[in-house]
Enzyme design. Structure first.
Site, mmCIF file in Angstrom:
data_model
loop_
_atom_site.group_PDB
_atom_site.id
_atom_site.type_symbol
_atom_site.label_atom_id
_atom_site.label_comp_id
_atom_site.label_asym_id
_atom_site.label_seq_id
_atom_site.Cartn_x
_atom_site.Cartn_y
_atom_site.Cartn_z
ATOM 1 C CB SER A 1 -11.908 4.129 -2.906
ATOM 2 O OG SER A 1 -11.414 3.989 -4.178
ATOM 3 C CB SER A 2 -10.045 3.733 2.919
ATOM 4 O OG SER A 2 -8.679 3.812 2.598
ATOM 5 C CG ASP B 1 -8.634 6.890 -13.209
ATOM 6 O OD1 ASP B 1 -7.426 6.647 -13.414
ATOM 7 O OD2 ASP B 1 -9.105 7.127 -12.072
ATOM 8 N N GLY C 1 -6.824 -0.612 -1.585
ATOM 9 C CA GLY C 1 -7.280 -0.435 -2.961
ATOM 10 C C GLY C 1 -8.791 -0.378 -3.092
ATOM 11 C CG ASP D 1 -10.349 5.601 -6.595
ATOM 12 O OD1 ASP D 1 -10.622 4.800 -7.501
ATOM 13 O OD2 ASP D 1 -9.238 5.647 -6.038
ATOM 14 C CE1 TYR E 1 -3.022 5.588 -9.586
ATOM 15 C CE2 TYR E 1 -2.333 7.880 -9.700
ATOM 16 C CZ TYR E 1 -3.278 6.899 -9.920
ATOM 17 O OH TYR E 1 -4.472 7.232 -10.524
ATOM 18 C CB SER F 1 -10.138 9.097 13.107
ATOM 19 O OG SER F 1 -10.259 7.709 12.891
#
Ligand code: GLA
Length: 400
Positions: free
Chosen positions: A140-141, A44, A138, A186, A236, A75
């Site tokens: 995409s939280s 991407d 992995g 994502d 990354y 949260s």
């Protein structure tokens, strides 16, 4: 998507809201899913193709407006409450997960400033989050927190920001506020997903189309290594710089080339000697061939040829293991043991890598055997117990 799937999430956040903030009337609830990428990994940010789909699990946020300019983030899964006045939305390491929604708020304010749509709509809010996407797996939280927040806060501000705009600003939040140089995949999948469909997206132009995921007789199974991703962000960003170095090298021979996603396999074969660093050459080799695999995967799905689709998934994993080097012991073990199961016709890591999840295409009547065999063999080799999720493909971000 059926309302039933949302009942638990909606209850969690509205009850949580009442507990933390003492009321529940006037509270609105928004949802954004996690995502799975079927093929097209680390393409991407190189302007290439990806093929993700939204999941049915994700992040819920209950939200109510305030008039005093305070944003209060809570949260149900993390301890601290983070309060931010609207004129001081700044990154703070200790705010941990709340930096994602804060980053989104900062970008919404920036959009407001630059689009000249008028000030004052962002007057403050209380927000309570709960989610069922495993963190750091992995799936995409973080993008799901971002899109749920972007939709909630822009809606509360009385604005109808197009989803694609929310997608882009959520990516900017992660790039500029959180400091992860991620691509658009994502946020795009989480914002734009559609039930039962994958998305074929070209990441430089954002041209996309929906592709029905017709896999009758098969299931997509996500297996979580349950290995936390350590140091993933810095590795990354390092991969991303290596790709930039590769592009710069190739541009000496092909000055018009704007991204690796524009480079065909044939062109790459002609110019690859321009790259002298073997590590950089491997990274580029992965990106160029992975991009080609996405196109072939899409054609094979169109033709109902799942065997080829599965084979391309396998090749993708091997390339991420050998050329891009983002898999690691646990993901490679999952890959190896999944390949041993009769009825598993394709399997690969999904997402950034360095731990996290794998996705497999498994014949329906082999799903139980898959769980059992993969579970036992993976645990025997790694000492970790994996989790399994049968993957249902759901819709993108919505108000419930
Ligand atoms: C992470 C990033 C995405 C993408 C994938 C790898 O999920 O957020 O932008 O680069 O890794 O394909």
């Amino acid at each position: 998507m059926s309302g039933e799937q949302h009942i638990q999430g909606q209850n969690e956040v509205t009850q949580g809201f009442e507990r933390f903030f003492g009321k529940s009337d006037g509270v609105r609830v928004f949802f954004a899913p996690g995502r799975v990428n079927l093929i097209g990994e680390h393409t991407d940010y190189n302007g290439g193709y990806v093929f993700p789909a939204a999941l049915t699990f994700g992040t819920y946020v209950a939200v109510a407006p305030r008039q005093d300019g305070q944003y209060r983030f809570r949260s149900l899964q993390f301890e601290a409450q983070v309060d931010t006045p609207v004129d001081q939305v700044e990154y703070r390491k200790e705010d941990d997960w709340a930096n994602y929604p804060k980053g989104v708020l900062a970008q919404l304010l920036e959009l407001q400033r630059t689009s000249g749509d008028g000030q004052g709509a962002y007057t403050g809010a209380d927000l309570v989050y709960w989610g069922n996407v495993p963190n750091g797996a992995g799936l995409s939280s973080s993008a799901s927190i971002e899109l749920a927040t972007a939709l909630a806060l822009s809606t509360l501000a009385g604005l109808k920001v197009p989803m694609l705009e929310l997608v882009k600003l959520s990516q900017r939040a992660e790039n500029r506020f959180v400091g992860v140089n991620c691509g658009i995949m994502d946020q795009f999948a989480v914002g734009m997903g559609r039930q039962g469909q994958a998305m074929m997206l070209k990441c430089d132009t954002l041209d996309y189309n929906y592709v029905p995921l017709d896999i009758d007789g098969y299931k997509l199974i996500i297996t979580n290594t349950n290995k936390r991703r350590g140091l993933a962000d810095s590795k990354y960003n390092e991969r991303r710089s290596q790709c930039e170095a590769g592009l710069a090298g190739i541009q000496e021979r092909l000055p018009g080339l704007s991204s690796l996603g524009e480079l065909s396999v044939q062109e790459w074969e002609r110019v690859k000697d321009a790259i002298t660093d073997p590590v950089v050459a491997n990274r580029v080799e992965h990106v160029v061939r992975e991009d080609d695999r996405v196109l072939r995967a899409k054609s094979s799905l169109d033709a109902g040829d799942l065997a080829t689709f599965g084979e391309l998934m396998n090749q993708s994993h091997e390339s991420l293991r050998d050329l891009y080097e983002v898999t690691g012991f646990e993901l490679d073990t999952l890959y190896a043991v999944a390949r041993e199961v009769d009825g598993c016709i394709g399997t690969r890591m999904t997402g950034a890598g360095f731990g996290g999840c794998n996705v497999s295409l498994v014949r329906e009547d082999a799903v139980d055997a898959f769980r059992q065999t993969v579970g036992e063999r993976y645990t025997a080799r790694t000492g970790l117990v994996p989790s399994f999720y049968v993957c249902d493909i759901g819709d993108g971000a919505i108000e419930i």
